[in-house]
Design a protein around this motif. Structure first.
Motif, PDB file in Angstrom:
ATOM      1  N   VAL A 192      12.914  20.729  62.190  1.00  0.00           N
ATOM      2  CA  VAL A 192      12.887  22.024  61.388  1.00  0.00           C
ATOM      3  C   VAL A 192      12.466  21.984  60.058  1.00  0.00           C
ATOM      4  O   VAL A 192      11.828  22.779  59.527  1.00  0.00           O
ATOM      5  CB  VAL A 192      14.341  22.411  61.765  1.00  0.00           C
ATOM      6  N   GLY A 193      12.724  21.079  59.498  1.00  0.00           N
ATOM      7  CA  GLY A 193      12.221  20.728  58.144  1.00  0.00           C
ATOM      8  C   GLY A 193      10.736  20.576  57.990  1.00  0.00           C
ATOM      9  O   GLY A 193      10.156  21.323  57.237  1.00  0.00           O
ATOM     10  N   ALA A 194      10.154  19.790  58.722  1.00  0.00           N
ATOM     11  CA  ALA A 194       8.708  19.468  58.774  1.00  0.00           C
ATOM     12  C   ALA A 194       8.111  20.762  59.072  1.00  0.00           C
ATOM     13  O   ALA A 194       6.952  21.082  58.453  1.00  0.00           O
ATOM     14  CB  ALA A 194       8.417  18.270  59.680  1.00  0.00           C
ATOM     15  N   ALA A 195       8.551  21.372  60.170  1.00  0.00           N
ATOM     16  CA  ALA A 195       7.843  22.549  60.576  1.00  0.00           C
ATOM     17  C   ALA A 195       8.048  23.888  59.453  1.00  0.00           C
ATOM     18  O   ALA A 195       7.023  24.618  59.568  1.00  0.00           O
ATOM     19  CB  ALA A 195       8.527  23.107  62.029  1.00  0.00           C
ATOM     20  N   THR A 196       9.132  23.641  58.666  1.00  0.00           N
ATOM     21  CA  THR A 196       9.117  24.528  57.625  1.00  0.00           C
ATOM     22  C   THR A 196       8.304  24.375  56.654  1.00  0.00           C
ATOM     23  O   THR A 196       7.509  25.419  56.091  1.00  0.00           O
ATOM     24  CB  THR A 196      10.656  24.689  57.004  1.00  0.00           C
TER      25      THR A 196
ATOM     26  N   SER B 210      18.073  23.799  52.212  1.00  0.00           N
ATOM     27  CA  SER B 210      17.210  22.981  51.873  1.00  0.00           C
ATOM     28  C   SER B 210      17.487  21.593  51.728  1.00  0.00           C
ATOM     29  O   SER B 210      16.814  20.636  52.040  1.00  0.00           O
ATOM     30  CB  SER B 210      16.586  23.370  50.350  1.00  0.00           C
ATOM     31  N   ASP B 211      18.658  21.199  51.460  1.00  0.00           N
ATOM     32  CA  ASP B 211      19.333  19.601  51.378  1.00  0.00           C
ATOM     33  C   ASP B 211      19.343  19.163  52.682  1.00  0.00           C
ATOM     34  O   ASP B 211      19.015  18.025  52.914  1.00  0.00           O
ATOM     35  CB  ASP B 211      20.547  19.684  50.495  1.00  0.00           C
TER      36      ASP B 211
ATOM     37  N   GLY C 135      11.828  15.031  56.854  1.00  0.00           N
ATOM     38  CA  GLY C 135      11.987  16.479  56.998  1.00  0.00           C
ATOM     39  C   GLY C 135      11.323  17.201  56.120  1.00  0.00           C
ATOM     40  O   GLY C 135       9.949  16.683  55.730  1.00  0.00           O
ATOM     41  N   SER C 136      11.801  18.281  55.515  1.00  0.00           N
ATOM     42  CA  SER C 136      11.036  18.994  54.546  1.00  0.00           C
ATOM     43  C   SER C 136      10.736  18.309  53.079  1.00  0.00           C
ATOM     44  O   SER C 136      11.712  17.637  52.400  1.00  0.00           O
ATOM     45  CB  SER C 136      11.546  19.970  54.121  1.00  0.00           C
TER      46      SER C 136
ATOM     47  N   SER D  62      16.541  30.187  48.250  1.00  0.00           N
ATOM     48  CA  SER D  62      17.635  30.838  48.158  1.00  0.00           C
ATOM     49  C   SER D  62      18.207  31.180  49.326  1.00  0.00           C
ATOM     50  O   SER D  62      17.286  31.405  50.568  1.00  0.00           O
ATOM     51  CB  SER D  62      17.706  32.002  47.153  1.00  0.00           C
ATOM     52  N   GLN D  63      19.475  31.439  49.648  1.00  0.00           N
ATOM     53  CA  GLN D  63      20.145  31.719  50.915  1.00  0.00           C
ATOM     54  C   GLN D  63      20.281  33.174  51.103  1.00  0.00           C
ATOM     55  O   GLN D  63      20.974  33.569  50.071  1.00  0.00           O
ATOM     56  CB  GLN D  63      21.335  30.735  51.421  1.00  0.00           C
ATOM     57  N   PHE D  64      19.919  33.837  52.095  1.00  0.00           N
ATOM     58  CA  PHE D  64      20.399  35.141  52.191  1.00  0.00           C
ATOM     59  C   PHE D  64      21.166  35.418  53.591  1.00  0.00           C
ATOM     60  O   PHE D  64      21.222  34.462  54.400  1.00  0.00           O
ATOM     61  CB  PHE D  64      19.125  36.006  52.282  1.00  0.00           C
ATOM     62  N   THR D  65      22.074  36.584  53.519  1.00  0.00           N
ATOM     63  CA  THR D  65      22.987  36.739  54.676  1.00  0.00           C
ATOM     64  C   THR D  65      22.795  37.919  55.392  1.00  0.00           C
ATOM     65  O   THR D  65      23.175  37.958  56.565  1.00  0.00           O
ATOM     66  CB  THR D  65      24.464  36.882  54.026  1.00  0.00           C
TER      67      THR D  65
END
Length: 358
Positions: free
Chosen positions: A199-203, A108-109, A117-118, A127-130
């Protein structure tokens, strides 16, 4: 060194062009020296601002920032170019490769760092998932009460459940001259910023509006929240939405709208009241002009009640063989994030206001 800003650049360009236009009309007598000095001085301002683009006052002030280096380029290889921290020598040509070096930095950063961006990822719960999907659980809002010694238990009436989020691929592509991106670090930096911004803006657009692919359909938080038709996005409508968020046990953390609506709110809401409202967050259109939030719509939301999972490691794609780029001795580079469909802990914590007929 000139302190660059869009205002500085615009003023210098206008002054230089005005002086040049007057000089082009013909003999100006004693004023000629003054006009030449104006052209020279403002041209110097423009050149210096461009050459020192790294001194941009803030990257949020100008979405298209200059990336500058005045020294000569070097002869490093294309494989040394890093996209989201991944050297292209470690990437699989013509396929997507996970940029594992991003694992220690919140995605997110990365997707919001440039300022263009976002805007939402730093505000929602992410949160990040793997694995292939993220599993989340929402704590239900319970009502406690008095109980007698022999009263029956009712725990099963208030279950805590978990669910899975479906991953959606959010991706963008950029091309560059093969030698330029290899030799000049500022070109490498610019393409990384461009990909992260896109990618951030589209998110953000996905969080707000959801989307449909051949695999899944996701509902955005605009539709997932509680909708109310209002006659205007005025103080009464906004404070009413804040109150409804509080009634769900939340606290409104942002008012989200397009830049024109944000400007109208600032102009129409009395100054003594605007500071009592949540912060205004302006979400611009995408680079191709696609609106992210329609005119006449605003969200008053507790964004901490919105969850978005992001798969650990942004992904990188590159190829020099695609016919259109191969013919130009260029390289095509892609950046991609895998984002889980957004979840709202309680629908009432996102209030969607839409201006309609009275």
């Amino acid at each position: 060194m000139t302190k660059f800003s869009t205002a500085t650049m615009s003023a210098a360009l206008k002054a230089r062009d005005a002086a040049a236009a007057e000089l082009a009309k013909g003999p100006t007598g004693s004023r000629e020296a003054s006009l030449l000095a104006t052209i020279r001085d403002n041209d110097a301002v423009v050149r210096e601002a461009i050459a020192n683009g790294a001194a941009v006052q803030s990257q949020t002030e100008a979405g298209l920032t200059f990336r500058s280096q005045t020294s000569a380029g070097n002869t490093r290889s294309l494989g040394s170019v890093r996209v989201f921290g991944l050297p292209l020598s470690e990437a699989r040509s013509t396929d997507w490769t996970v940029a594992t070096e991003t694992g220690d930095e919140l995605l997110s950063d990365i997707l919001s760092a440039s300022g263009s961006g976002s805007k939402l990822l730093p505000l929602v719960r992410s949160s990040q998932f793997t694995g292939s999907r993220a599993r989340i659980a929402v704590a239900p809002r319970l009502t406690a009460g008095l109980s007698g010694r022999n009263d029956p238990l009712s725990a099963l009436a208030n279950p805590v459940t978990s669910g899975l989020t479906d991953p959606f691929k959010v991706q963008a592509f950029v091309s560059a001259d093969r030698d330029e991106v290899a030799w000049y670090p500022q070109v490498e930096e610019a393409l990384n910023i461009a990909l992260a911004d896109a990618v951030g803006a589209a998110t953000d657009a996905f969080i707000l509006n959801g989307g449909t692919t051949t695999d899944h359909t996701a509902e955005g938080i605009i539709e997932g929240g509680v909708s109310t038709t209002v006659t205007a996005l005025d103080a009464a409508a906004l404070f009413g939405a804040v109150a409804r968020v509080r009634n769900t046990g939340g606290e409104a953390s942002a008012i989200v709208a397009n830049p024109d609506e944000v400007a109208a709110i600032l102009a129409n809401v009395d100054g003594s009241k605007i500071d009592k409202l949540p912060p205004l967050v302006a979400i611009p259109d995408l680079a191709d002009g696609t609106p992210v939030i329609a005119a006449g719509t605003a969200l008053v939301a507790d964004l901490s009640a919105v969850y978005v999972g992001i798969r650990a490691g942004l992904e990188v794609f590159y190829t020099t063989d695609e016919p259109s780029v191969h013919a130009k001795d260029a390289v095509l580079i892609g950046g991609r994030a895998r984002v889980g469909n957004p979840k709202i802990a309680a629908a009432g914590r996102v209030q969607t206001l839409t201006v309609g007929a009275a």
